[in-house]
Scaffold this active site. Structure first.
Site, mmCIF file in Angstrom:
data_model
loop_
_atom_site.group_PDB
_atom_site.id
_atom_site.type_symbol
_atom_site.label_atom_id
_atom_site.label_comp_id
_atom_site.label_asym_id
_atom_site.label_seq_id
_atom_site.Cartn_x
_atom_site.Cartn_y
_atom_site.Cartn_z
ATOM 1 C CB ILE A 193 -1.226 -0.523 9.811
ATOM 2 C CG1 ILE A 193 0.182 -0.585 10.408
ATOM 3 C CG2 ILE A 193 -2.262 -0.472 10.934
ATOM 4 C CD1 ILE A 193 0.504 0.575 11.367
ATOM 5 C CG ASP A 194 -7.184 -3.077 6.942
ATOM 6 O OD1 ASP A 194 -7.274 -2.206 6.064
ATOM 7 O OD2 ASP A 194 -8.182 -3.660 7.424
ATOM 8 C CG ASP B 222 -3.434 -2.636 4.522
ATOM 9 O OD1 ASP B 222 -2.651 -1.830 5.082
ATOM 10 O OD2 ASP B 222 -4.639 -2.399 4.331
ATOM 11 C CG ASP C 56 -8.262 -1.788 1.970
ATOM 12 O OD1 ASP C 56 -7.429 -1.429 2.812
ATOM 13 O OD2 ASP C 56 -8.722 -1.021 1.084
ATOM 14 C CB THR D 14 -3.823 3.553 9.445
ATOM 15 O OG1 THR D 14 -3.012 2.566 8.824
ATOM 16 C CG2 THR D 14 -2.941 4.705 9.836
ATOM 17 C CD GLU E 194 -2.714 1.437 2.405
ATOM 18 O OE1 GLU E 194 -2.698 0.597 3.315
ATOM 19 O OE2 GLU E 194 -3.504 2.402 2.382
HETATM 20 C C1 IPD Z 1 -8.941 1.212 5.678
HETATM 21 C C2 IPD Z 1 -9.711 0.221 6.512
HETATM 22 C C3 IPD Z 1 -11.156 0.666 6.681
HETATM 23 C C4 IPD Z 1 -11.818 0.894 5.347
HETATM 24 C C5 IPD Z 1 -11.012 1.894 4.506
HETATM 25 C C6 IPD Z 1 -9.577 1.400 4.335
HETATM 26 P P1 IPD Z 1 -6.312 1.521 6.123
HETATM 27 O O1 IPD Z 1 -7.613 0.780 5.475
HETATM 28 O O2 IPD Z 1 -9.706 -1.067 5.946
HETATM 29 O O3 IPD Z 1 -11.907 -0.295 7.380
HETATM 30 O O4 IPD Z 1 -13.107 1.416 5.571
HETATM 31 O O5 IPD Z 1 -11.627 2.028 3.252
HETATM 32 O O6 IPD Z 1 -8.846 2.344 3.594
HETATM 33 O O7 IPD Z 1 -6.241 2.884 5.496
HETATM 34 O O8 IPD Z 1 -6.524 1.572 7.573
HETATM 35 O O9 IPD Z 1 -5.225 0.618 5.686
HETATM 36 CA CA CA Z 2 -6.276 -0.999 4.473
HETATM 37 CA CA CA Z 3 -3.070 0.439 5.464
#
Ligand code: IPD
Ligand code: CA
Ligand code: CA
Length: 258
Positions: free
Chosen positions: A82-83, A80, A208, A85, A64
């Site tokens: 950190i999912d 990813d 994601d 963040t 990402e």
């Molecule tokens: C997000 C998370 C979130 C989703 C966002 C993503 P990130 O990823 O998965 O649940 O609603 O669309 O962008 O930015 O924390 O890696």
């Molecule tokens: Ca994510």
């Molecule tokens: Ca992320």
């Protein structure tokens, strides 16, 4: 070998999450003011990429934060770092590392690890899905009205005719509980574990959804786009359920019903 590298990689990333969680770290903003990236995202992605490259220097890696490292390999790692963040940045322990492995366009292995709850979800195509090495399976709920659902909201595109707010309103007005955890990878894994009966979201990226998608399918669930087509992580819409409520929940997100 791929499995052991995948597990090493999620742990290498997760070690960075643990190092930074609850401490001070630099935060910057991507497109929107709340679309964050932290020092920990970069440290996690760096550790993951180093781990993969050490074992498989020729493989493609799509991360990402760093984009795609191109090569002529037919294997691609989708990362990813950190999912969740925003949760991470606020000290909320609902965040994870998510890594999927794709061969010739098919995701065949995935791992999602939340080190803060010590939950490691893993799946290999054809071999089922596990949580901390114990087999998991989706729920057996058959009706949307009795379901517990989860979704997420993008920073933009909220007001399309069958957009996130419209669908959410339709469900909430019927008294159906719809949670919002802030990590799509965890949302998917929690469907796989039977905690939620279904998950939908309007605008995800490949990193994601790629690992969580395989984990739901291997736990006996169903994942499609909003039209009911075979899911691809390279398009934005996702509907992931226990299979039994899939068609009914799909009627809520179908653009023809608005
Ligand atoms: C997000 C998370 C979130 C989703 C966002 C993503 P990130 O990823 O998965 O649940 O609603 O669309 O962008 O930015 O924390 O890696
Ligand atoms: Ca994510
Ligand atoms: Ca992320």
């Amino acid at each position: 070998m791929i499995k052991s590298t995948l597990l090493k990689a999620v742990h290498a990333g997760a070690e960075q999450l643990q190092n930074y969680f609850g401490k001070k770290f630099t935060i910057s903003h991507k497109e929107g003011i709340n679309n964050l990236v932290t020092e920990a995202d970069h440290a996690s992605e760096k550790a993951i990429i180093e781990t993969i490259k050490k074992d498989f220097p020729a493989h493609i890696i799509l991360g990402e934060e760093s984009g795609e490292i191109i090569s002529s390999s037919d294997i691609k790692w989708i990362v990813d770092p950190i999912d969740g963040t925003v949760n991470f940045a606020h000290g909320i322990p609902l965040c994870c590392v998510s890594i999927a492995v794709e061969k010739q366009g098919e995701i065949f292995m995935g791992a999602v690890y939340n080190p803060l709850l010590n939950e490691l979800f893993f799946a290999e195509k054809g071999f089922g899905a596990t949580l901390n090495e114990n087999k998991i399976s989706v729920s057996d709920q058959t009706q949307v009205i009795k379901s517990c659902l989860v979704t997420g909201f993008p920073y933009t595109y909220l007001d399309m005719p069958n957009g996130p707010l419209n669908v959410f309103e339709k469900l909430i007005r019927q008294g159906i509980p719809v949670r919002r955890l802030g990590s799509a990878a965890i949302d998917l894994c929690w469907v796989a574990a039977g905690r939620f009966d279904g998950f939908y979201e309007h605008k995800l990226e490949a990193w994601d959804s790629a690992a969580g998608y395989l984990i739901v399918e291997e736990a006996g669930g169903k994942v499609t786009d909003f039209e009911g087509n075979k899911f691809s992580p390279y398009q934005p819409h996702i509907l992931a359920t226990n299979g039994k409520i899939h068609d009914e929940l799909r009627s809520y997100v179908d653009k023809n019903n608005f």
